[in-house]
Structure formats: structure tokens, C-alpha cells
Motif scaffolding. Structure first.
Motif, PDB file in Angstrom:
ATOM      1  N   MET A   1       0.292  -1.438   0.162  1.00 25.78           N
ATOM      2  CA  MET A   1      -0.104  -0.155  -0.457  1.00 25.78           C
ATOM      3  C   MET A   1       0.966   0.962   0.384  1.00 25.78           C
ATOM      4  O   MET A   1       2.016   1.503   0.610  1.00 25.78           O
ATOM      5  N   ASN A   2       0.612   1.762  -0.862  1.00 23.46           N
ATOM      6  CA  ASN A   2       1.339   3.269  -1.028  1.00 23.46           C
ATOM      7  C   ASN A   2       1.009   4.428   0.008  1.00 23.46           C
ATOM      8  O   ASN A   2      -0.138   4.865  -0.078  1.00 23.46           O
ATOM      9  N   GLY A   3       1.699   5.319   1.209  1.00 19.86           N
ATOM     10  CA  GLY A   3       2.036   5.817   2.078  1.00 19.86           C
ATOM     11  C   GLY A   3       1.197   6.608   1.738  1.00 19.86           C
ATOM     12  O   GLY A   3       0.313   7.262   2.297  1.00 19.86           O
ATOM     13  N   GLY A   4       1.069   7.553  -0.010  1.00 25.87           N
ATOM     14  CA  GLY A   4       0.482   8.650  -0.425  1.00 25.87           C
ATOM     15  C   GLY A   4      -0.705   8.626  -0.094  1.00 25.87           C
ATOM     16  O   GLY A   4      -1.933   8.984  -0.469  1.00 25.87           O
ATOM     17  N   GLY A   5      -2.072   7.003  -0.028  1.00 24.41           N
ATOM     18  CA  GLY A   5      -3.168   6.422  -0.537  1.00 24.41           C
ATOM     19  C   GLY A   5      -3.611   6.652   0.465  1.00 24.41           C
ATOM     20  O   GLY A   5      -5.137   5.835   1.218  1.00 24.41           O
TER      21      GLY A   5
ATOM     22  N   ALA B   1       9.735  -3.432  -6.892  1.00 25.29           N
ATOM     23  CA  ALA B   1       8.839  -2.191  -6.599  1.00 25.29           C
ATOM     24  C   ALA B   1       9.450  -1.781  -5.285  1.00 25.29           C
ATOM     25  O   ALA B   1       8.915  -0.346  -5.669  1.00 25.29           O
ATOM     26  N   LEU B   2      10.154  -2.521  -4.254  1.00 20.33           N
ATOM     27  CA  LEU B   2      10.554  -1.721  -3.346  1.00 20.33           C
ATOM     28  C   LEU B   2      11.489  -1.191  -3.627  1.00 20.33           C
ATOM     29  O   LEU B   2      11.911   0.203  -2.441  1.00 20.33           O
ATOM     30  N   GLU B   3      12.056  -0.987  -4.041  1.00 14.41           N
ATOM     31  CA  GLU B   3      13.376  -0.356  -4.370  1.00 14.41           C
ATOM     32  C   GLU B   3      13.243   0.954  -4.489  1.00 14.41           C
ATOM     33  O   GLU B   3      13.588   2.311  -4.174  1.00 14.41           O
ATOM     34  N   PHE B   4      12.281   0.753  -6.115  1.00  7.93           N
ATOM     35  CA  PHE B   4      11.334   1.541  -6.304  1.00  7.93           C
ATOM     36  C   PHE B   4      11.272   2.908  -5.248  1.00  7.93           C
ATOM     37  O   PHE B   4      11.659   4.088  -4.884  1.00  7.93           O
ATOM     38  N   ALA B   5      10.097   2.333  -4.506  1.00  2.00           N
ATOM     39  CA  ALA B   5       9.317   3.239  -3.085  1.00  2.00           C
ATOM     40  C   ALA B   5      10.384   4.011  -2.274  1.00  2.00           C
ATOM     41  O   ALA B   5      10.606   4.957  -1.725  1.00  2.00           O
ATOM     42  N   ALA B   6      11.820   3.574  -2.408  1.00  3.01           N
ATOM     43  CA  ALA B   6      12.553   3.507  -0.457  1.00  3.01           C
ATOM     44  C   ALA B   6      13.683   4.464  -1.393  1.00  3.01           C
ATOM     45  O   ALA B   6      14.427   4.780  -0.668  1.00  3.01           O
ATOM     46  N   ARG B   7      13.943   5.143  -2.344  1.00  2.00           N
ATOM     47  CA  ARG B   7      14.770   5.872  -3.547  1.00  2.00           C
ATOM     48  C   ARG B   7      14.930   7.038  -2.818  1.00  2.00           C
ATOM     49  O   ARG B   7      16.149   7.918  -2.655  1.00  2.00           O
ATOM     50  N   PHE B   8      14.216   7.546  -1.934  1.00  4.66           N
ATOM     51  CA  PHE B   8      14.273   9.129  -1.147  1.00  4.66           C
ATOM     52  C   PHE B   8      13.952   8.497  -0.104  1.00  4.66           C
ATOM     53  O   PHE B   8      14.753   9.416   0.799  1.00  4.66           O
ATOM     54  N   VAL B   9      14.317   7.254   0.503  1.00  2.00           N
ATOM     55  CA  VAL B   9      14.306   7.517   1.822  1.00  2.00           C
ATOM     56  C   VAL B   9      15.959   7.802   2.532  1.00  2.00           C
ATOM     57  O   VAL B   9      17.007   7.433   0.875  1.00  2.00           O
TER      58      VAL B   9
ATOM     59  N   PHE C   1       6.106   5.468  -0.765  1.00  2.00           N
ATOM     60  CA  PHE C   1       6.188   4.621   0.275  1.00  2.00           C
ATOM     61  C   PHE C   1       5.977   3.734   0.250  1.00  2.00           C
ATOM     62  O   PHE C   1       4.847   4.112   0.415  1.00  2.00           O
ATOM     63  N   LEU C   2       6.023   2.255   0.355  1.00  2.00           N
ATOM     64  CA  LEU C   2       5.171   1.056   0.882  1.00  2.00           C
ATOM     65  C   LEU C   2       5.470   0.285   1.685  1.00  2.00           C
ATOM     66  O   LEU C   2       6.368   0.017   2.209  1.00  2.00           O
ATOM     67  N   HIS C   3       4.397   0.257   1.970  1.00  2.00           N
ATOM     68  CA  HIS C   3       3.837  -0.418   3.747  1.00  2.00           C
ATOM     69  C   HIS C   3       4.002  -1.897   3.304  1.00  2.00           C
ATOM     70  O   HIS C   3       2.963  -2.137   1.278  1.00  2.00           O
ATOM     71  N   VAL C   4       3.817  -2.277   3.763  1.00  2.00           N
ATOM     72  CA  VAL C   4       3.583  -4.293   3.542  1.00  2.00           C
ATOM     73  C   VAL C   4       3.143  -5.311   4.481  1.00  2.00           C
ATOM     74  O   VAL C   4       2.779  -4.786   5.206  1.00  2.00           O
TER      75      VAL C   4
END
Length: 586
Positions: free
Chosen positions: A385-389, A427-435, A445-448
Motif C-alpha cells: 500500500m502506497n503511503g500517499g493513499g 517495486a520496493l527499491e523504487f519506493a525506497a529511493r528517497f528514504v 513509499f510502500l507499506h507491506v
């Protein structure tokens, strides 16, 4: 006479009415030799209201802002009211009629101009156009273009002759719109090519050029040119921030901004020529209304006003009627929470949901995971689930359908896909690129649920993206995301991800099928099941499945009462604001 006709034709093409053109032609600009009365001009402005219109919102409402504008008019003063985007989406009061009442409220409040923010597109391209057409005020954007027609979708400039001067607003929309809304909305029906673009460019030059052209056009007529933009100042939005636009253009006098939810009364930013430009933003959710004054002596001053006691009765009536209707529709109590659920960091107040794990991020992801495993009775290995949602903190106490709609207001639907372990890693790598230490927000950012992973922030991001920040290739260097593990129901343990294996991945169609936030790595993945339920219904179904039912028959939302507590070894901890430890940031 030829020059006069030519100039009138130019002004007509630029969107200036015949009356305004005549006024402008009949009187030299105030900055040149205008000798008529020059008076103070007030510009009231809002941004990122996100449909927060209910009685629990801050004291400011559209009814209060309408009354504030009218108070200026009643005193014979010159006043305009504008908005810098993101006003039709955010709570159930926007999503239940896809923004219709918000436009009605803004019409009644007397808005004079607005620019579309990225969330104006959340109900689809056709609906975005309908809403803008229903507005009594113009929407402006110099960089939203129709690619086949090679033209702008909206007017770029709006002129107002007021207080003895001509004021021009240049509309600017963030190029992040495409990925922060839904890229599929900007493509043809087969998703083969983009039909619309929000000009940006990897280095920002397409955006700067579009803005400069509109400034130059406005300067032919206007005494003051004001950017009305939805760009923000977050570093993650670079090179498309409002500051960068000011620094790479010349000719703006002020910039009314949105997007980053920043409380900025005034910051002076030097433009390309070295002139200082006033940059301002009100924050979000009606925290303030901005008040910019262009004084008779030519100077510009701004202030943020947090409250106003007056109310326009007509606007208040529309608001009250709609709030009551939505509350009636969604007001049924469905559960009781014994703990607060967070999108924000309780220690700092920042939106942690976009850069780290929270208990609400876990809860929403668990809801998707549980829906496919327990309700649909399908095999689901993990959910994302994307954090922005995930949009709102929830205090301990009663939960209703409205609570779930406030948290998940977008109307996205859950789906289940068959994907490879490599696609999950990407997907996880892409989601973490700004952390990282700077903690840059990222709606992607992805929650799992059913998984754990580590983000190594000392490793640089090497994910490949295009100029719209859409994923186009795996990390070229050492992955930042490591030690990914997937929950195995049989053994009750988390086992290492196998990039060559196939997994059943659940999530929202926004992320898995529509390129939302730029997640393009799932292209070509096999669809197992789609359109099972809207986001808020998935969440409410999970809440109603909890045990610990009280005397009213309401489930209690605690870790021990979750149906997933029956899964041996499954990581659950809703009592901790920072979640169950599924995401380790190292």
C-alpha cells in the motif's frame, strides 16, 4: 491604427475580454505613466484545502473566506480570491460526489481563479475536465498540454483590471501530477501513449520555458504578474519546485504556491535577473487564508490569517447540508479502537507514512492482505500500500464507514496480481529511493503485509526513471532494499524472497495497474482478480472482522483481536505508533 488592431488581436488570443482590452489600451500601465487613482489591491488565497469542510476542521471554512472577501468589497476595497490547487479530493466530503459540492462551494464563495493541483485529476481525466468546466472561475495552467493537438488544455493567463492596475495570474501545475495522480489517466485508452503532458523535463527546462513564455505574454499588458502554482518547495520535487521556477525565470512579482503543505508567510527569492520575488503558501486544510497586498506605492506584503469570525450564510448552508448528508451515509459505527492510529510521527508531527512504517500503514496493508486471504479465499502472499493513499490519523474511539473513507478517500479498488520476485524487489527499491537522513516525503513509499524488508540509506539510489519519475529500469548499483522476506503460512516464518519465483501480490489498482506514483515494473504481470472492493470498503471489512466484540456488538481494534493474530509468527503490533517492525531503515 494597424498596430492598435494587432495588439487587440493579441490580447484576445491571450484570453483578455474585449472590455478589458479596451481598458488596457485606453490607459497606460500604472508602472509607466498611469495618472488615475492607484489603490491598494488585496489578493486572498488558499491552497491544499483537500475538502476539509466539516465542523471539526479549523475555524476557517469556505463560508468564512466568502465573508472575508465580502467584507473587503463592502468597504469599497479591491479584492480577488484565488486557489493554488488540491481542493476536490482528500476526505469523504470530496470523494462521495467526486468534487461536485466543493466546486459549488468555491463558486458560491466567489473565487476568481484557480490552478489545478495533482489531486484535481484523482477522479479521472474526464471528471477533471467536467469539474473545471462547472467552475464559475477559470482554471489556469501554462504547462498542461494536449500532445496530439500540440496546445494547452487551459488558458495560461488571467488578467484583472482592478485598483487602477492590471494584475495577471500565470497558472502552473506540478509535473509530478502524472505520477502522483494516475498516469493511465493521461494516456490513450489502451495505455500505449501519452495524450496529455504536464511539461517538466528532467532538468526542469521544459517547465521553466513554458512559464517564461506565459510571463512574457502577461508582461505586455500587466503591471504585476503573479504565479499561481501548485509546485511546492520539497526537495523531492526538484527540479520543479516554485523556488527553482522563480530562479530560472524573470518577470514574476510574486508566487502563490501549493503542493508541499508549507506554512510560508513570505520568502523572498531572487529571479534570473536578480529581482526579489515574494513566495508564499498557506499550509493546508484551511490552516490559514493568505492575504497579499499590492500597495499603492507598488510594494507587496503578505500575511497568513488563521481564523475569521464571519460566515456567509449561503455558503454555510451548502456546506452544512452536504456534511450532514455524507455523515448520514457513512456514519454507522463499525468498530472501536483502543489506540491511536497514525500517519504522522507522534514525536515530530511530520507525515511519517510517506517515509517510514506506522501502525496505520500496517493496518491498511493488513486489510488488503486479509481481504484476499480471508474474504475472497484466494491465496495471497503479500500486499503493498502506497503511503500517499493513506490520508488521516485516527484517534482512539469509535470507527465508522466515514472513518475509513477519511483514511482511504480515493475510490481505488483492490486487485491481485501474479508477479515475480524480481518485480517485487524492483517495486520496493523504487519506493525506497528517497528514504534517507533528510526524510524526503514520497507518496509511493510502500507499506507491506506478509513481508519484511530493510532499506540501507548509506547506499545511493540507482533506480532508473524517466523525466516523469516513472520507473524504467532496475537499480544499476547495489540495491538499497535488502533482506526482503515473505511470510510463509505453512511454516509460520518469513523466508527470503526468491527473485525467480512467482508470488500473488495484492494492492490497489492505482499502484499495480495504473502506474500510480510511477510503478511501471508490473507491466505485463498476470491479473488474478480485479475490482473486488473500493479502498475504504476493504479497510472497513477488515475492521469489522476483529474479535473482542463489546456489548454494542462492535469489534475492538487491538493486535490480539485481529484475524491475522491466528497466523503463527505473523508480525502484528497496532499498539506501537511505529508499527510491527516490518520495515527496517538502516
Amino acid at each position: 491604427m494597424k498596430n492598435l488592431i494587432s495588439r487587440r488581436s493579441f490580447m484576445k488570443a491571450a484570453g483578455v475580454s474585449a472590455a478589458a482590452a479596451t481598458m488596457a489600451l485606453g490607459a497606460p500601465a500604472a508602472s509607466a505613466c498611469w495618472t488615475g487613482d492607484v489603490q491598494d489591491i488585496t489578493i486572498l488565497y488558499t491552497n491544499d484545502v483537500h475538502t476539509y469542510i466539516d465542523k471539526q476542521s479549523p475555524k476557517l471554512t469556505y463560508a468564512a473566506i466568502a465573508a472575508l472577501k465580502k467584507s473587503y468589497q463592502d468597504d469599497g476595497k479591491n479584492v480577488l480570491l484565488v486557489d493554488a490547487g488540491d481542493h476536490v479530493q482528500g476526505t469523504a466530503y470530496g470523494s462521495m460526489d467526486e468534487g461536485a459540492t466543493i466546486i459549488q462551494l468555491m463558486n458560491a464563495a466567489g473565487y476568481d481563479a484557480a490552478t489545478p493541483g495533482n489531486h484535481e485529476f484523482d477522479y479521472g481525466m474526464d471528471r477533471a475536465k467536467e469539474l473545471m468546466a462547472d467552475a464559475d472561475y477559470p482554471y489556469l495552467s501554462c504547462n498542461w498540454v494536449n500532445l496530439p493537438l500540440n496546445n494547452r488544455v487551459l488558458s495560461d493567463v488571467k488578467y484583472f483590471r482592478i485598483g487602477g492596475r492590471t494584475i495577471a495570474f500565470v497558472g502552473i501545475t506540478t509535473p509530478e501530477t502524472i505520477t502522483k495522480s494516475t498516469p493511465a489517466y493521461f494516456m490513450d485508452k489502451n495505455q500505449n501513449r501519452y495524450v496529455y503532458d504536464i511539461l517538466g523535463g528532467e532538468d526542469g527546462q521544459k517547465l521553466y520555458s513554458a512559464v517564461q513564455k506565459s510571463i512574457n505574454k502577461a508582461r505586455v499588458i500587466a503591471d504585476y504578474v503573479i504565479g499561481l502554482g501548485h509546485l511546492g518547495v520539497d526537495p523531492s520535487s526538484s527540479p520543479w519546485t516554485s523556488k527553482e521556477v522563480i530562479e530560472h525565470t524573470s518577470g514574476l512579482d510574486a508566487f502563490i504556491d501549493g503542493h508541499s503543505h508549507t506554512v510560508m508567510e513570505c520568502e523572498w527569492v531572487k529571479d534570473l535577473s536578480g529581482k526579489a520575488v515574494a513566495l508564499t503558501q498557506t499550509g493546508s486544510y484551511f490552516a490559514n487564508v493568505g492575504e497579499m497586498t499590492i500597495k499603492a506605492d507598488g510594494s507587496i506584503a503578505t500575511q497568513l490569517v488563521p481564523t475569521y469570525d464571519g460566515l456567509d450564510s449561503a455558503v454555510a448552508g451548502i456546506q452544512t447540508e452536504w456534511v450532514s448528508a455524507v455523515d448520514d451515509m457513512l456514519g454507522e459505527k463499525i468498530a472501536v479502537a483502543e489506540t491511536n492510529f497514525y500517519i504522522s510521527d507522534p514525536a515530530t508531527g511530520k507525515r511519517r507514512i510517506r517515509l517510514g512504517e506506522t501502525n496505520l500503514g500496517d493496518f491498511v496493508a493488513d486489510g488488503i492482505y486479509s481481504y484476499f486471504n480471508e474474504v475472497e479465499q484466494l491465496h495471497c502472499d503479500l500486499a503493498i500500500m502506497n503511503g500517499g493513499g493513506i490520508r488521516a490519523d485516527v484517534d482512539a474511539g469509535d470507527w465508522s464507514f466515514k472513518t475509513c473513507k477519511q483514511v482511504s478517500p480515493f475510490g481505488n479498488v483492490a486487485c491481485l496480481m501474479s508477479v515475480t520476485g524480481k518485480q517485487i524487489q524492483d517495486a520496493l527499491e523504487f519506493a525506497a529511493r528517497f528514504v534517507g537522513p533528510d526524510g524526503q516525503e514520497n507518496g509511493g513509499f510502500l507499506h507491506v503485509a506478509g513481508a519484511t524488508y530493510e532499506i540501507h540509506t548509506d547506499i545511493p539510489n540507482t533506480v532508473q526513471t524517466d523525466d516523469k519519475n516513472v520507473w524504467i529500469g532496475s537499480a544499476t548499483g547495489t540495491p538499497r532494499v535488502q533482506n526482503v522476506k515473505i511470510y510463509d503460512k505453512t511454516s509460520g516464518t518469513y523466508v527470503p524472497l526468491d527473485e525467480g519465483k512467482t508470488y500473488a501480490l495484492a494492492g490497489m489498482n492505482y499502484t499495480l495497474r495504473n502506474l500510480g506514483d510511477g510503478f511501471a515494473m508490473f507491466d505485463g504481470a498476470e491479473l488474478i482478480k480485479d475490482y473486488v472492493a473500493e479502498d475504504y470498503l476493504v479497510m472497513s471489512t477488515y475492521a469489522m472482522s476483529f474479535g473482542g466484540v463489546d456489548g454494542e456488538g462492535l469489534p475492538h481494534l487491538t493486535t490480539a483481536n485481529s484475524p491475522l493474530a491466528d497466523y503463527p509468527g505473523y508480525l502484528l503490533n497496532y499498539e506501537d505508533a511505529y508499527g510491527a517492525g516490518r520495515i527496517s531503515i538502516l
